[in-house]
Design a protein around this motif. Structure first.
Motif, PDB file in Angstrom:
ATOM      1  N   ASN A  82       0.920  -1.178   0.195  1.00  0.00           N
ATOM      2  CA  ASN A  82       0.138   0.082   0.123  1.00  0.00           C
ATOM      3  C   ASN A  82       0.916   1.305  -0.168  1.00  0.00           C
ATOM      4  OD1 ASN A  82      -2.097   1.959   1.294  1.00  0.00           O
ATOM      5  ND2 ASN A  82      -3.364   0.143   0.533  1.00  0.00           N
TER       6      ASN A  82
ATOM      7  N   ILE B 108       0.495   3.817   5.615  1.00  0.00           N
ATOM      8  CA  ILE B 108       0.332   2.869   6.741  1.00  0.00           C
ATOM      9  C   ILE B 108      -0.725   2.970   7.456  1.00  0.00           C
ATOM     10  CG2 ILE B 108       1.769   3.991   8.417  1.00  0.00           C
ATOM     11  CD1 ILE B 108       2.910   1.218   9.012  1.00  0.00           C
TER      12      ILE B 108
ATOM     13  N   GLN C 171      -3.949   1.164   6.397  1.00  0.00           N
ATOM     14  CA  GLN C 171      -3.728  -0.193   6.537  1.00  0.00           C
ATOM     15  C   GLN C 171      -3.615  -0.635   7.981  1.00  0.00           C
ATOM     16  OE1 GLN C 171      -3.660  -2.554   3.834  1.00  0.00           O
ATOM     17  NE2 GLN C 171      -4.310  -0.666   3.029  1.00  0.00           N
TER      18      GLN C 171
ATOM     19  N   VAL D 101       4.444  -1.889   5.840  1.00  0.00           N
ATOM     20  CA  VAL D 101       3.818  -1.702   4.673  1.00  0.00           C
ATOM     21  C   VAL D 101       4.742  -1.134   3.508  1.00  0.00           C
ATOM     22  CG1 VAL D 101       1.995  -0.103   3.368  1.00  0.00           C
ATOM     23  CG2 VAL D 101       1.706  -1.299   5.618  1.00  0.00           C
TER      24      VAL D 101
END
Length: 299
Positions: free
Chosen positions: A32, A35, A38, A65
């Motif tokens: 991604n 962070i 996520q 990430v």
């Protein structure tokens, strides 16, 4: 002599305990750009695994990430990521670069498998992949299984040549399929709806959502084979004992009320299980797809 042996045994236990303590953090990786979002998704799972694996020496489970498969593979090679979670073709790309090993299937969004569709507007006059020669297709990004890797492979398998466009309106020859990257499924669908692209690609769930919102406006012209919805891979050299306990913990989550609650909050998951056909048989065609794309100069 007896006392000295006891002291040596105690020293050995102390050394082993210290060595284990140095490896008390388990790092989960995902792709991604940022962070924070996520972390909101993964936090329930991280906390659950911390609690369940504490007795096996794991005191912290962290999220790592990275924005690309290359950076993730490098982190895995440096042992900064222990477990990587993503779609199977992305996991395969990272496995090739890092030596990682796929080991569990993840029922993301309650689905064991999924596939990619190439779709177009009903008014485009396009009814088959062959009709895309000389046209433009919107694809998500190179690290998207359903939004790039699978549709690109379907086009190549049909004998079509792909050319990356710097912009949606950039010229290309009549025997090429020009593609541009949208970096988001919603952008892909908007590109087709607005006429910026003659076709687009996404997974079946997103397409069904599109059809529900705008019925009778689009048609599917190609469907890929089915693949596992999501996959877990472990880095080379991960402790076999830890891997055994992690496998058991994840597979048992849907059998307990608290585990099912965590699964629900983590990407609406239904659970984790073994590959129905085994890891090797599942990933053989996936690696072949990646090889075909590499042979065509698409990485």
């Amino acid at each position: 002599m007896f006392r000295r042996n006891i002291l040596c045994f105690v020293f050995s236990l102390t050394w082993l305990t210290a060595s284990w303590a140095q490896a008390e953090t388990l790092n989960l990786g995902t792709l991604n750009e940022g962070i924070r979002g996520q972390m909101r998704i993964y936090e329930p799972l991280l906390t659950y695994l911390e609690d369940e694996l504490e007795e096996y020496g794991i005191s912290e489970v962290r999220l790592v990430v990275h924005p690309s498969t290359q950076l993730m593979a490098e982190a895995i090679s440096r042992r900064e990521v222990d477990i990587f979670i993503d779609s199977p073709l992305v996991v395969a790309k990272v496995a090739q670069l890092s030596g990682g090993v796929p080991f569990l299937r993840h029922w993301k969004d309650g689905q064991a498998s999924y596939y990619s569709v190439i779709f177009t507007h009903v008014g485009s006059g396009i009814t088959s992949l062959e009709d895309l020669a000389g046209r433009r297709i919107a694809l998500e990004d190179y690290d998207s299984s359903s939004g790039f890797i699978l549709p690109a492979h379907m086009l190549l398998r049909e004998g079509l040549r792909l050319k990356k466009l710097r912009a949606p309106g950039a010229p290309h020859t009549s025997d090429e399929v020009g593609y541009f990257l949208t970096y988001n499924d919603k952008n892909t669908m908007f590109s087709v709806a607005s006429g910026r692209a003659d076709a687009g690609a996404t997974n079946q769930k997103n397409y069904l959502d599109l059809m529900e919102a705008r019925p009778d406006e689009f048609r599917v012209i190609a469907i890929s084979d089915k693949f596992p919805r999501s996959v877990l891979m472990h880095r080379p050299g991960l402790s076999e004992e830890l891997l055994k306990e992690l496998r058991y913990t994840l597979k048992a989550m849907n059998k307990a009320e608290d585990g099912r609650a965590v699964l629900k909050s983590f990407q609406n998951s239904a659970g984790f299980d073994e590959f129905a056909a085994g890891s090797k048989r599942t990933f053989t065609p996936i690696f072949e797809i990646l090889q075909d794309l590499e042979d065509a100069g698409i990485n």
